[in-house]
Design a protein around this motif. Structure first.
Motif, PDB file in Angstrom:
ATOM      1  N   ILE A  42      -3.867   7.325  -4.210  1.00 12.80           N
ATOM      2  CA  ILE A  42      -3.429   6.770  -2.919  1.00 12.80           C
ATOM      3  C   ILE A  42      -2.362   5.700  -3.098  1.00 12.80           C
ATOM      4  O   ILE A  42      -1.497   5.517  -2.233  1.00 12.80           O
ATOM      5  N   SER A  43      -2.382   4.996  -4.240  1.00 13.00           N
ATOM      6  CA  SER A  43      -1.400   3.926  -4.460  1.00 13.00           C
ATOM      7  C   SER A  43       0.025   4.446  -4.543  1.00 13.00           C
ATOM      8  O   SER A  43       0.969   3.659  -4.474  1.00 13.00           O
ATOM      9  N   PHE A  44       0.192   5.757  -4.686  1.00 13.97           N
ATOM     10  CA  PHE A  44       1.534   6.354  -4.729  1.00 13.97           C
ATOM     11  C   PHE A  44       1.906   6.997  -3.397  1.00 13.97           C
ATOM     12  O   PHE A  44       2.855   7.776  -3.335  1.00 13.97           O
ATOM     13  N   THR A  45       1.172   6.653  -2.343  1.00 18.62           N
ATOM     14  CA  THR A  45       1.415   7.283  -1.044  1.00 18.62           C
ATOM     15  C   THR A  45       1.565   6.244   0.053  1.00 18.62           C
ATOM     16  O   THR A  45       1.231   5.070  -0.122  1.00 18.62           O
ATOM     17  N   LYS A  46       2.068   6.703   1.186  1.00 19.89           N
ATOM     18  CA  LYS A  46       2.046   5.950   2.429  1.00 19.89           C
ATOM     19  C   LYS A  46       1.149   6.731   3.375  1.00 19.89           C
ATOM     20  O   LYS A  46       1.495   7.809   3.851  1.00 19.89           O
ATOM     21  N   TRP A  47      -0.024   6.156   3.640  1.00 18.30           N
ATOM     22  CA  TRP A  47      -1.066   6.870   4.383  1.00 18.30           C
ATOM     23  C   TRP A  47      -1.231   6.239   5.761  1.00 18.30           C
ATOM     24  O   TRP A  47      -1.595   5.077   5.889  1.00 18.30           O
ATOM     25  N   ASP A  48      -0.960   7.014   6.781  1.00 17.04           N
ATOM     26  CA  ASP A  48      -1.173   6.586   8.163  1.00 17.04           C
ATOM     27  C   ASP A  48      -2.590   6.978   8.555  1.00 17.04           C
ATOM     28  O   ASP A  48      -2.876   8.161   8.805  1.00 17.04           O
ATOM     29  N   VAL A  49      -3.479   5.990   8.626  1.00 14.75           N
ATOM     30  CA  VAL A  49      -4.889   6.297   8.872  1.00 14.75           C
ATOM     31  C   VAL A  49      -5.129   6.786  10.298  1.00 14.75           C
ATOM     32  O   VAL A  49      -6.172   7.398  10.576  1.00 14.75           O
ATOM     33  N   PHE A  50      -4.200   6.536  11.219  1.00 14.80           N
ATOM     34  CA  PHE A  50      -4.401   6.944  12.609  1.00 14.80           C
ATOM     35  C   PHE A  50      -3.978   8.395  12.828  1.00 14.80           C
ATOM     36  O   PHE A  50      -4.675   9.153  13.497  1.00 14.80           O
ATOM     37  N   SER A  51      -2.861   8.770  12.245  1.00 17.83           N
ATOM     38  CA  SER A  51      -2.412  10.158  12.388  1.00 17.83           C
ATOM     39  C   SER A  51      -2.928  11.054  11.274  1.00 17.83           C
ATOM     40  O   SER A  51      -2.917  12.277  11.408  1.00 17.83           O
ATOM     41  N   GLY A  52      -3.351  10.426  10.175  1.00 13.46           N
ATOM     42  CA  GLY A  52      -3.834  11.209   9.035  1.00 13.46           C
ATOM     43  C   GLY A  52      -2.726  11.705   8.130  1.00 13.46           C
ATOM     44  O   GLY A  52      -3.003  12.438   7.167  1.00 13.46           O
ATOM     45  N   GLU A  53      -1.483  11.337   8.407  1.00 13.97           N
ATOM     46  CA  GLU A  53      -0.361  11.807   7.597  1.00 13.97           C
ATOM     47  C   GLU A  53      -0.277  11.017   6.297  1.00 13.97           C
ATOM     48  O   GLU A  53      -0.407   9.791   6.288  1.00 13.97           O
ATOM     49  N   VAL A  54      -0.056  11.720   5.212  1.00 15.15           N
ATOM     50  CA  VAL A  54       0.070  11.117   3.889  1.00 15.15           C
ATOM     51  C   VAL A  54       1.405  11.539   3.289  1.00 15.15           C
ATOM     52  O   VAL A  54       1.699  12.743   3.201  1.00 15.15           O
ATOM     53  N   HIS A  55       2.218  10.569   2.904  1.00 16.86           N
ATOM     54  CA  HIS A  55       3.528  10.846   2.319  1.00 16.86           C
ATOM     55  C   HIS A  55       3.599  10.238   0.921  1.00 16.86           C
ATOM     56  O   HIS A  55       3.254   9.062   0.724  1.00 16.86           O
ATOM     57  N   PHE A  56       4.053  11.022  -0.018  1.00 17.27           N
ATOM     58  CA  PHE A  56       4.212  10.547  -1.384  1.00 17.27           C
ATOM     59  C   PHE A  56       5.454   9.658  -1.461  1.00 17.27           C
ATOM     60  O   PHE A  56       6.542  10.056  -1.062  1.00 17.27           O
ATOM     61  N   VAL A  57       5.280   8.427  -1.977  1.00 18.44           N
ATOM     62  CA  VAL A  57       6.390   7.470  -2.049  1.00 18.44           C
ATOM     63  C   VAL A  57       6.666   7.014  -3.480  1.00 18.44           C
ATOM     64  O   VAL A  57       7.440   6.084  -3.692  1.00 18.44           O
ATOM     65  N   GLY A  58       6.025   7.632  -4.452  1.00 20.68           N
ATOM     66  CA  GLY A  58       6.273   7.273  -5.843  1.00 20.68           C
ATOM     67  C   GLY A  58       5.753   5.877  -6.165  1.00 20.68           C
ATOM     68  O   GLY A  58       4.655   5.492  -5.773  1.00 20.68           O
ATOM     69  N   ILE A  59       6.577   5.112  -6.861  1.00 20.75           N
ATOM     70  CA  ILE A  59       6.175   3.766  -7.289  1.00 20.75           C
ATOM     71  C   ILE A  59       6.637   2.690  -6.306  1.00 20.75           C
ATOM     72  O   ILE A  59       6.668   1.509  -6.643  1.00 20.75           O
ATOM     73  N   SER A  60       6.968   3.093  -5.084  1.00 19.31           N
ATOM     74  CA  SER A  60       7.470   2.129  -4.096  1.00 19.31           C
ATOM     75  C   SER A  60       6.461   1.023  -3.810  1.00 19.31           C
ATOM     76  O   SER A  60       6.831  -0.142  -3.647  1.00 19.31           O
ATOM     77  N   ASN A  61       5.191   1.391  -3.735  1.00 22.81           N
ATOM     78  CA  ASN A  61       4.165   0.376  -3.469  1.00 22.81           C
ATOM     79  C   ASN A  61       4.082  -0.647  -4.588  1.00 22.81           C
ATOM     80  O   ASN A  61       3.844  -1.836  -4.341  1.00 22.81           O
ATOM     81  N   TYR A  62       4.268  -0.195  -5.821  1.00 24.41           N
ATOM     82  CA  TYR A  62       4.228  -1.119  -6.956  1.00 24.41           C
ATOM     83  C   TYR A  62       5.475  -1.986  -7.004  1.00 24.41           C
ATOM     84  O   TYR A  62       5.414  -3.169  -7.364  1.00 24.41           O
ATOM     85  N   LEU A  63       6.621  -1.423  -6.633  1.00 17.82           N
ATOM     86  CA  LEU A  63       7.848  -2.218  -6.577  1.00 17.82           C
ATOM     87  C   LEU A  63       7.779  -3.253  -5.450  1.00 17.82           C
ATOM     88  O   LEU A  63       8.375  -4.333  -5.558  1.00 17.82           O
ATOM     89  N   ARG A  64       7.040  -2.918  -4.411  1.00 22.91           N
ATOM     90  CA  ARG A  64       6.910  -3.834  -3.282  1.00 22.91           C
ATOM     91  C   ARG A  64       6.171  -5.107  -3.683  1.00 22.91           C
ATOM     92  O   ARG A  64       6.348  -6.164  -3.053  1.00 22.91           O
ATOM     93  N   ILE A  65       5.341  -5.027  -4.727  1.00 25.80           N
ATOM     94  CA  ILE A  65       4.620  -6.211  -5.206  1.00 25.80           C
ATOM     95  C   ILE A  65       5.590  -7.322  -5.579  1.00 25.80           C
ATOM     96  O   ILE A  65       5.316  -8.507  -5.369  1.00 25.80           O
ATOM     97  N   LEU A  66       6.750  -6.933  -6.119  1.00 27.46           N
ATOM     98  CA  LEU A  66       7.737  -7.920  -6.554  1.00 27.46           C
ATOM     99  C   LEU A  66       8.370  -8.660  -5.382  1.00 27.46           C
ATOM    100  O   LEU A  66       8.892  -9.765  -5.560  1.00 27.46           O
ATOM    101  N   ASP A  67       8.328  -8.070  -4.178  1.00 31.81           N
ATOM    102  CA  ASP A  67       8.961  -8.681  -3.006  1.00 31.81           C
ATOM    103  C   ASP A  67       7.956  -9.272  -2.031  1.00 31.81           C
ATOM    104  O   ASP A  67       8.334  -9.687  -0.931  1.00 31.81           O
ATOM    105  N   ASP A  68       6.699  -9.312  -2.420  1.00 35.42           N
ATOM    106  CA  ASP A  68       5.651  -9.839  -1.538  1.00 35.42           C
ATOM    107  C   ASP A  68       5.654 -11.364  -1.604  1.00 35.42           C
ATOM    108  O   ASP A  68       5.320 -11.952  -2.631  1.00 35.42           O
ATOM    109  N   ASP A  69       6.034 -12.014  -0.502  1.00 38.65           N
ATOM    110  CA  ASP A  69       6.144 -13.472  -0.489  1.00 38.65           C
ATOM    111  C   ASP A  69       4.781 -14.164  -0.528  1.00 38.65           C
ATOM    112  O   ASP A  69       4.667 -15.297  -1.004  1.00 38.65           O
ATOM    113  N   ILE A  70       3.739 -13.517  -0.006  1.00 33.29           N
ATOM    114  CA  ILE A  70       2.412 -14.131   0.050  1.00 33.29           C
ATOM    115  C   ILE A  70       1.655 -13.930  -1.254  1.00 33.29           C
ATOM    116  O   ILE A  70       0.766 -14.727  -1.589  1.00 33.29           O
TER     117      ILE A  70
END
Length: 298
Positions: A42-70
């Motif tokens: 799941i960490s390699f996907t963008k999962w919309d829990v309301f529509s149930g759609e799952v899209h593969f996004v590769g390592i985007s979620n891990y790269l996003r960690i570097l830009d997380d201000d909080i």
């Protein structure tokens, strides 16, 4: 013939052992391994829990960690909480255990009193301490008022909120490590203390030269499990402060919870979970390497 019967008996015992282990292994695979594998996927996907759609996004979620201000704030809060709880919690536990290792009257009663907070649920403990910390009618501010100190906003002031949580956790968890330290202290041979007394060593020298060296592996164990547990802190900030005020108690696991169950960013929350897992595993392997190397040198 006897050899064949022995082989048959050994094979039957192995099958029986495997049969008894099968339910545990099945549950471990279902509730231990399978969720880890699923979460990693799941960490390699963008999962919309309301529509149930799952899209593969590769390592985007891990790269996003570097830009997380909080995330740096949450990481710093987690490190500060871990350092304070491990340091003061283990110090209090050892002091209690060292005192209870002596032959004193009412020893069992004191052990029960010290261990009692461990068996309380975090919900009960949190409610009690939230009442104690209450600015208007909390017992702590009442005592402070008796000596002329104005009320302190324990949980709503960013400069005191984390320390208030640490105090509660140290009190609630000290009894667990106390029992481990007590077991280690009781395993130190009394003959060593008797020999030290004959040589004129006082209690302080006995502590430094006998007790602490023989307890080093007990310290290693308690420090490791305490640190791993503290790095995963969530319940206490959630119950007492809700991660506030002003992100003062916003820890790493609370950050994961916020993204996963408030903002429904399931993929990013899974990536953050494995980021935390890497930190915990890194610390665990470092501890293992340090103490294995020292044991080898000895």
């Amino acid at each position: 013939m006897a050899t064949d019967r022995m082989k048959t008996g050994n094979a039957r015992r192995r099958w029986m052992n495997g049969l008894f282990l099968a339910p545990f292994l099945l549950l471990f695979l279902m509730w231990g391994i399978a969720p880890i594998i699923t979460g990693f996927a799941i960490s390699f996907t963008k999962w919309d829990v309301f529509s149930g759609e799952v899209h593969f996004v590769g390592i985007s979620n891990y790269l996003r960690i570097l830009d997380d201000d909080i995330l740096p704030i949450a990481l710093w809060n987690t490190i500060k909480y871990t350092f304070l709880t491990v340091l003061f919690g283990n110090a209090l536990s050892f002091v209690l255990a060292y005192g209870l290792a002596r032959d004193i009257k009412g020893k069992t009663i004191f052990q029960t009193i010290c261990f009692a907070p461990v068996v309380l649920s975090i919900g009960v403990t949190g409610v009690v301490w939230a009442w104690m910390y209450n600015t208007d009618f909390g017992i702590l501010n009442y005592w402070l008022g008796q000596i002329g100190i104005p009320p302190i906003h324990w949980l709503t002031n960013p400069s005191t909120a984390m320390y208030a949580i640490v105090a509660m956790v140290v009190w609630a968890s000290a009894g667990f490590n106390m029992m481990i330290y007590l077991a280690g202290l009781l395993n130190v041979p009394p003959s060593l203390y008797e020999a030290a007394e004959i040589d004129g060593a006082n209690a302080w020298k006995q502590l430094l030269n006998i007790t602490l060296p023989l307890m080093k592996y007990t310290f290693a164990f308690t420090l490791t499990i305490s640190t791993i547990g503290s790095l995963q802190v969530f319940d206490q900030p959630y119950i007492l402060t809700g991660g506030g005020p002003d992100y003062a108690t916003h820890t790493l696991v609370y950050h994961i919870y916020s993204h996963g169950f408030r903002y429904f960013r399931i993929g990013y929350a899974s990536a953050l979970s494995f980021f935390l897992a890497v930190i915990i595993c890194g610390f665990s392997f470092f501890q293992y390497w340090v103490f294995t190397r020292r044991r080898t040198e000895l």
